[in-house]
Design a protein around this motif. Structure first.
Motif, short mmCIF file in Angstrom:
data_model
loop_
_atom_site.label_atom_id
_atom_site.label_comp_id
_atom_site.label_asym_id
_atom_site.label_seq_id
_atom_site.Cartn_x
_atom_site.Cartn_y
_atom_site.Cartn_z
N UNK A 54 73.05 3.50 11.01
CA UNK A 54 71.53 3.79 10.63
C UNK A 54 70.93 2.24 10.48
N UNK A 55 69.89 2.05 11.15
CA UNK A 55 69.15 0.89 10.83
C UNK A 55 68.34 1.03 9.60
N UNK A 56 68.03 1.99 8.87
CA UNK A 56 67.49 2.27 7.57
C UNK A 56 68.71 1.94 6.50
N UNK A 57 68.09 1.37 5.71
CA UNK A 57 69.01 1.10 4.42
C UNK A 57 68.71 2.40 3.29
N UNK A 58 68.70 3.45 3.76
CA UNK A 58 68.50 4.68 2.85
C UNK A 58 69.47 5.77 3.39
N UNK A 59 69.39 7.05 2.66
CA UNK A 59 70.01 8.23 3.31
C UNK A 59 69.04 9.00 3.92
N UNK A 60 69.62 9.84 4.67
CA UNK A 60 68.75 11.28 5.26
C UNK A 60 68.86 12.36 4.20
N UNK A 61 68.14 13.32 3.91
CA UNK A 61 67.99 14.23 3.01
C UNK A 61 68.10 15.54 3.89
#
Length: 159
Positions: A54-61
């Protein structure tokens, strides 16, 4: 000039009052009058996940397992009525007398307008009334009920 909607004309829509309701606790316990019912809630647990690419530095909820809160009911104490205590006495280690509990919101004619159905319900806790020598309140017992599913029916389908 338009007249204000006072509810007197056909088609006026108003929220339902919450003070007229009855509870069916199962088998012989139908139409029981309670003073208060609370805790009819459901929530989805949140699953947090992050893909390795994932390019985002966060999680999916994402939605997870549903969780139902315990329902608390209060009613007056009556002579020779051990309804709560008899049901609670049926609970023993790994053996539970589960029931379907129906909570019915009624209109002014006594018709069911909304219904909450608690599936596989059983009592987890009973709190007996407090006693005061200088009090003049009605004696009230409280029962807390665990359940595994909440089904809400709204409208004419409820019965």
């Amino acid at each position: 000039m338009p007249t204000p909607d006072d509810g007197s004309k056909q088609g006026a829509t108003w929220p339902m009052p919450k003070f007229r309701f009855e509870v069916d606790l199962g088998t012989e316990l139908t139409g029981v009058a309670f003073q208060e019912v609370s805790g009819m809630d459901v929530e989805n647990q949140v699953i947090e996940y992050r893909k390795s690419n994932s390019p985002l530095f966060s999680t999916e909820k994402m939605p997870g397992i549903k969780k139902y809160g315990n329902v608390t009911m209060k009613r007056g104490v009556f002579v020779n009525d051990n309804t709560f205590w008899n049901w609670h006495a049926q609970v023993s280690m790994n053996t539970i007398a589960r029931r379907t509990v129906l909570i019915k919101l009624l209109d002014e004619g006594g018709n069911v307008t909304m219904q909450w159905q608690l599936n596989n319900a059983w009592p987890t806790k009973i709190t007996s009334t407090d006693l005061k020598s200088d009090g003049n309140e009605v004696a009230v017992d409280t029962i807390e009920i665990a359940h595994e599913q909440l089904i809400i029916t709204n409208g004419k389908a409820a019965s």
